[in-house]
Design an enzyme around this catalytic site. Structure first.
Site, PDB file in Angstrom:
ATOM      1  N   ARG A   1      77.410  20.583  64.295  1.00  0.00           N
ATOM      2  CA  ARG A   1      76.157  19.993  64.794  1.00  0.00           C
ATOM      3  C   ARG A   1      75.010  20.914  64.415  1.00  0.00           C
ATOM      4  O   ARG A   1      75.227  21.979  63.862  1.00  0.00           O
ATOM      5  CB  ARG A   1      76.222  19.907  66.311  1.00  0.00           C
ATOM      6  CG  ARG A   1      76.570  21.271  66.898  1.00  0.00           C
ATOM      7  CD  ARG A   1      76.517  21.290  68.405  1.00  0.00           C
ATOM      8  NE  ARG A   1      77.180  22.453  68.964  1.00  0.00           N
ATOM      9  CZ  ARG A   1      76.663  23.668  69.049  1.00  0.00           C
ATOM     10  NH1 ARG A   1      75.449  23.904  68.592  1.00  0.00           N
ATOM     11  NH2 ARG A   1      77.334  24.676  69.560  1.00  0.00           N
TER      12      ARG A   1
ATOM     13  N   LYS B   1      92.992  38.757  69.323  1.00  0.00           N
ATOM     14  CA  LYS B   1      92.741  40.195  69.429  1.00  0.00           C
ATOM     15  C   LYS B   1      91.247  40.374  69.679  1.00  0.00           C
ATOM     16  O   LYS B   1      90.424  39.702  69.076  1.00  0.00           O
ATOM     17  CB  LYS B   1      93.133  40.850  68.099  1.00  0.00           C
ATOM     18  CG  LYS B   1      92.831  42.328  68.021  1.00  0.00           C
ATOM     19  CD  LYS B   1      93.967  43.156  68.571  1.00  0.00           C
ATOM     20  CE  LYS B   1      93.530  44.624  68.697  1.00  0.00           C
ATOM     21  NZ  LYS B   1      93.945  45.193  69.992  1.00  0.00           N
TER      22      LYS B   1
END
Lengths: 450, 70
Positions: free
Chosen positions: A292, A201
């Site tokens: 990361r 959505k």
């Protein structure tokens, strides 16, 4: 403790990693492509080795060559930076097999978080709110249409393995979905080797707010608050700030807790970022986890005093977290602007020869640089060439300082987005904190037409 | 004769037309790739493709001629 780290990256982040590694007494190995030989990071490292030609497949994505150099020159760890191989689970797995420390989470976590469909499932089960959307991959246009009907347009069509905005598109109607579904599926297959698509959505008036987490190998997980990164173009961040001026203290706390739950759900280790969309009612929804170091990590460092790259190296070495959550408070406000070699109106890349690089200096100004004066910016890599970070006691002060710093930031020879950054920083809606993801479309682009 | 030029430096990712083909205004003729971004280059005129000056993988600079029309 890690003794020698190979940095499998380039540009500003390679330089950034080398700096912190040196402070920890870790030797550094840079690897570079033919066109990067004169880059600052190559000069900064203790040792530098040529990877190969400019093209990423022959250089920064060449797993075998990178591992070979690490082994030959006895690097006991590899730091992947961001982008390139940083979230490549096959690369992490190869490091694990070769007995090289991968500075990041293990390959299993990378695999799980790399698939957005999988990540959504795991987070939902762990009680982390996710954007309402499809749980399984949607294989056909009919499936996609049926699902879009169920949650209602507009929707976001996304590739499960997507990244950097590739394979992601807002779709307004059945007709549009019919037109773009196969094309995006095809592109995802081509870019990421997997055409699995899903639909979310579209959250109205959303902001992008993410939480920085740290997790050691002993089960300790903490967060270092949030960064707001709503100012984007081409689905990529342009201006980031910490803390968010939008969320309340209560939401900040809830988001931090959700991020910790997310990390624990996958036994996450090292630093990472849990990205959320936040609507105008402060409801927040998980979108993805970046396993990361983030481009925008410096603003968290500025407001918390924690060196995240050092933490990465310490965690990867097996050290328990030495930070105490109660000692860490948000101090002041920090803003980062990304300097891109690109046309500031059309956002087209603008590689070329830099003829002048004149940077603002000051106590509250921090630079992360991938280039130097007389540097040739090549078309082979990301257009981000530098980051400008400023801090202040308040958001207002940080904005003022950013304005001054940008006015004194001079790069000649190539086009940069500095004019765009100046316009946004001085925009009333930005100053008011009306920083929604739609900002560039809603406020910046219309100004150009006048 | 009309020329379609590159609006940025980069490499030719795809050539979408053939010599002798009829093209219409705003039709994409070449896709360039630079700094991880694909930029479609469209013709600003109707015409017939006279010559394709580049091939896939070639490196071009801003302003270089990609395709000529007649």
């Amino acid at each position: 403790m890690i003794k020698k780290v190979l940095i499998a990256n380039r540009g500003e982040i390679a330089a950034r990693i080398i700096r912190s590694a040196k402070q920890l007494g870790i030797k550094t190995v840079a690897v570079f492509s033919e066109v990067d030989e004169n880059s600052p990071f190559v000069q900064m490292a203790d040792e530098s080795y040529l990877l190969g030609p400019a093209r990423v497949n022959e250089s920064y994505l060449n797993i075998d060559k990178i591992i070979e150099i690490a082994k030959e020159y006895r690097a006991d760890a590899i730091h992947p930076g961001y982008g390139f191989l940083s979230e490549n689970h096959l690369f992490a797995e190869k490091c694990e097999k070769e007995g090289i420390i991968f500075v990041g989470p293990n390959s299993q976590v990378l695999k799980q978080m790399g698939s957005k469909i999988e990540a959504r499932k795991i987070m939902k089960e762990a009680g982390v709110p996710v954007v309402p959307g499809s749980i399984e991959a949607l294989d056909t246009i009919d499936e996609a249409k049926a699902f879009a009907k169920e949650i209602g347009y507009p929707v976001m069509l996304k590739a499960s393995l997507g990244g950097g905005g590739i394979g992601m598109q807002v779709v307004q109607s059945d007709e549009e979905l019919e037109n773009v579904f196969l094309d995006n599926q095809q592109r995802a297959k081509q870019f990421f080797g997997d055409g699995s698509m899903f639909i979310e959505k579209k959250i109205d008036d959303a902001r992008h707010i993410e939480v920085q987490i740290l997790a050691d190998q002993h089960g300790n997980v903490m967060h270092l608050f949030e960064r707001e990164c709503s100012i984007q173009r081409r689905n990529q961040k342009v201006i980031e700030e910490a803390p968010s001026s939008f969320i309340s203290e209560a939401t900040r706390e809830k988001m931090g807790e959700a991020a910790i739950r997310a990390a624990k759900a996958v036994d996450y280790t090292n630093v990472g970022t849990v990205e959320f969309l936040v609507d105008s009612e402060e409801n927040f929804y998980f979108i993805e986890m970046n396993a990361r170091i983030q481009v925008e990590h410096p603003i968290t460092e500025e407001v918390t005093g924690v060196d995240l790259v050092k933490e990465q190296l310490l965690i990867a070495s097996g050290n328990p977290l030495s930070l105490n959550k109660n000692d860490i408070k948000i101090k002041g406000h920090a803003i980062e602007t990304r300097i891109y070699a690109e046309d500031p109106e059309r956002f087209f890349p603008s590689p070329g020869q830099i003829t002048r690089l004149d940077l603002p200096e000051g106590e509250h100004i921090r630079h992360e640089l991938g280039v130097s004066s007389s540097f040739q910016v090549t078309p082979f890599y990301d257009p981000m060439i530098a980051k400008l970070i400023v801090s202040g006691a308040s958001r207002e002060e940080a904005i003022e300082r950013m304005k001054d710093a940008l006015n004194n930031y001079h790069i000649d020879g190539i086009k940069t987005n500095i004019p765009m950054l100046k316009t946004i920083i001085e925009h009333d809606q930005f100053k008011k904190g009306n920083t929604k993801i739609s900002f560039v479309d809603e406020y910046y682009l219309p100004m150009l037409k006048k | 004769m009309k020329e379609i030029t590159a609006n940025m430096a980069g490499s030719v990712w795809k050539v979408l037309v053939q010599e002798g083909e009829q093209v219409e205004i705003d039709q994409d003729v070449v896709i360039l790739e630079s700094m991880k971004m694909e930029i479609p280059i469209a013709t600003e005129d109707d015409g017939i493709v006279k010559e394709i000056k580049v091939k896939e993988g070639d490196f071009v600079n801003e302003g270089d001629v990609l395709v000529t029309l007649e």
